[in-house]
Design an enzyme around this catalytic site. Sequence first.
Site, PDB file in Angstrom:
ATOM      1  CD  GLU A 310       2.616   0.185   3.002  1.00 51.10           C
ATOM      2  OE1 GLU A 310       1.560   0.662   2.590  1.00 51.10           O
ATOM      3  OE2 GLU A 310       3.536  -0.203   2.265  1.00 51.10           O
ATOM      4  CG  ASP A 384       3.854  -3.127  -2.695  1.00 49.94           C
ATOM      5  OD1 ASP A 384       2.745  -3.391  -3.173  1.00 49.94           O
ATOM      6  OD2 ASP A 384       4.115  -2.065  -2.112  1.00 49.94           O
ATOM      7  CD  GLU A 412       2.092   1.512  -5.829  1.00 45.31           C
ATOM      8  OE1 GLU A 412       1.130   0.748  -5.618  1.00 45.31           O
ATOM      9  OE2 GLU A 412       2.845   1.914  -4.927  1.00 45.31           O
TER      10      GLU A 412
HETATM   11  C1  BDP Z   1       1.757  -0.120  -1.960  1.00 44.64           C
HETATM   12  C2  BDP Z   1       1.351   1.278  -2.271  1.00 44.64           C
HETATM   13  C3  BDP Z   1       0.611   1.930  -1.156  1.00 44.64           C
HETATM   14  C4  BDP Z   1      -0.513   1.026  -0.688  1.00 44.64           C
HETATM   15  C5  BDP Z   1       0.057  -0.318  -0.326  1.00 44.64           C
HETATM   16  C6  BDP Z   1      -1.018  -1.321   0.074  1.00 44.64           C
HETATM   17  O1  BDP Z   1       2.508   2.014  -2.559  1.00 44.64           O
HETATM   18  O2  BDP Z   1       0.124   3.155  -1.614  1.00 44.64           O
HETATM   19  O3  BDP Z   1      -1.193   1.596   0.352  1.00 44.64           O
HETATM   20  O4  BDP Z   1       0.694  -0.856  -1.448  1.00 44.64           O
HETATM   21  O5  BDP Z   1      -1.261  -2.236  -0.695  1.00 44.64           O
HETATM   22  O6  BDP Z   1       2.123  -0.722  -3.160  1.00 44.64           O
HETATM   23  O7  BDP Z   1      -1.621  -1.218   1.142  1.00 44.64           O
END
Ligand code: BDP
Length: 748
Positions: A310, A384, A412
């Site tokens: 990401e 996720d 989340e």
């Molecule tokens: C996702 C979240 C994000 C995190 C990412 C992670 O939306 O904010 O940075 O996981 O685990 O679920 O790195």
Amino acid sequence: MKATSYLRGLAVLIALCCFSAAAQAEDGYELWLRYHPVEKQWLGQYRAAADVLVTAGTSPTAQVTREELVRGLSGLLDRKEPVGDSIRRDGAVLFGTPADSKTIAGLNLPLGQVGGEGYIIRSVVAKGHKVIVIAANSDVGVLYGAFRFLRQIQTRQPLDKLDIVSAPKVKYRLLDHWDNLDGTIERGYAGFSIFNWWELPEYVKPRYMDYARADASIGINGAVLNNVAANALILTPRYLKKVAALADAFRPYGIKVYLSARFSAPIEIGGLKTADPLDPAVRAWWKAKADEIYHYVPDFGGFLVKANSEGQPGPQDYGRTHADGANMLAEALKPHHGIVMWRAFVYSDKVPTDRIKQAYDEFVPLDGKFDDNVILQVKNGPLDFQPREPFSPLFGATPKTNMGLEVQPTKEYLGFETHLVYLGTMWQEVLQSDTYARGPGSTVAKVIDGSLFGNKNTLMAGVANVGTDRNWCGGTFDQANWYAFGRLAWNPDQSAEEIANDWVRMTLTTNPAAVTPIVAMMMGSREAAVNYMTPLGLAHQMGTGHHYGPGPWIDNVGRPDWNPVYYNKADKGGIGFDRTPTGSNAVAQYAPPLDKEFTDVNTTPQKFLLWFHHLPWTYEMKSGHTLWDGLVMHYTQGVNTVTDMQATWANLKPYIDPERFAQVTAFLEIQHRDAQLWRDASIAYFQSLNGLPLPAGYAAPEHTLDYYESLAFPYAPGNPGMTAAPFVNSAKATHMDMAPKATPTDAH
Ligand code: BDP
């Protein structure tokens, strides 16, 4: 003022203070460490068994242990300073290590079984008296034993014939704080970060110690202090002094500090031109950095790294592998016995494969290439933190790699702090999933406790749900997720129901008339959320960025793999993601017989139906209903369960203090409203594709699809960086998982 009226005034003042203290005492701050007096029927036997505390330990850990036991016993048994200096009569509670106490050494307890952190609590006769001994090989083991002993009273268990032997099955039991240096928390729903970097190191808030107590009480032994989307500044001396102050505060409680390391730190704060892990100057920089950190924090735990994920920097920026990157850091930490937790949460829209396959594809070829102080930290599912996913196929597929499990106590994707969703059941589901890696019985629990492949460096990490809210977690029931995380990290085979039972008794009430329905409500709560959000194996249907409400129609996010439509693949003909050999073939990542089981729609568990299969709306489910009807029924069932939870809770009013009762009542209303929204919006969207009628007796969505698509939550919490540029749920969203950019300068 006359003496009498002065005294009267004083009395009123005292009464007021007491009153407000009592009212405040139920604001949830105490968490499960709520030492209120036991009921009369227990008092006599508890006082007789635990009359006086005796110890010889003097270390800082021994001192906090003594403080906790004093706090606990004086609160629970309503007596002052229950401390003595030796065993003089029945009812002493003797706690310590054999090194501290000749009496404990003389008892010949089987302490060999409990390692460095475990404990034994036993009813014994010592010096001719009936005594309870809490013994361990280390001071922190005694501390854990002390909390366990207090739990016995808090949950109203007998104190006679005690024989409790307990040792953690997992070595590293960590909370990962996704806290930013500016005080915001990525995916935090309980206020701001409890770590006040501005005030540190000079001001060490008492709250830090209360945080540490809570962690220690459930066996958590480490905290990663900063967000995985890391800011390199934390590695500069000014911040390391602040880190050291926290480490000092936490040390007596057995908690080590860890930091998320930004892979490009050598460039950002080191002045180098590259962060290439094979570059000698980069390697030297990290070695020097590690040495510097240990200068400030001699028992520093190590680094957590989110790399090439990401938008975060990583070794692949230089054509190197994840192993190259992890091993470079591992080498720097090794002389100091630190570890690297390298996250497996990597995927890219440049890779044309099903997103959920990518971590496996990336890491399985690297099995055996990681240094032994590297632990691969893997989320419970391959996507996720969704309400439901099958376990990540990486568990079991890398026998030569230390594997850690990452779960997300902060909800989340499960309604934030306002939805009552107990995650113990979800984690139990994943921990007890059979990977078949070494034949039947090769559970995920056995992978992560090291017993399946013989790994010594074992880890369970939880993304913390702790913030500055007075009650720490936002919602009262969110405390249960922090609690359950610690208990499961200590023993991944513990039952989620037993944990819920303990939590309710310690936190809310011990009255069985209330405990039973509350536990039942908690046990069903996760399935309810799955039903109203993403039933039958659907996933990632949440609105962009904030991940709060429904957005199954969203198809306009820059990256295809961030769009809910990517995951539901719904159209006029059907719904679901084909992950069998005719589709992405993700099933092949599971060991036999699971690969076959998931390939065949008839043997795929219904709960994973649409995770693995794309099916026509008219597909006949095991229940006999069509898929469309079944979906509608599941969504509706989710809402109905929340209605039931509301009714259950309403009946519990006599048992719960007014403040927490009112909060839970209000939050359940929010949850109900949201559950209805999820149901109606999802049905409206899918119905717009398939044009099918609803099954008889099922209500139509309250609004049109346009209405649901128009809803926006621009200031939903936990999404730092997004609030500056609010967007509409269905339109213009550009970045789902916006991470704060590192700012290498800071004026403080
Ligand atoms: C996702 C979240 C994000 C995190 C990412 C992670 O939306 O904010 O940075 O996981 O685990 O679920 O790195």
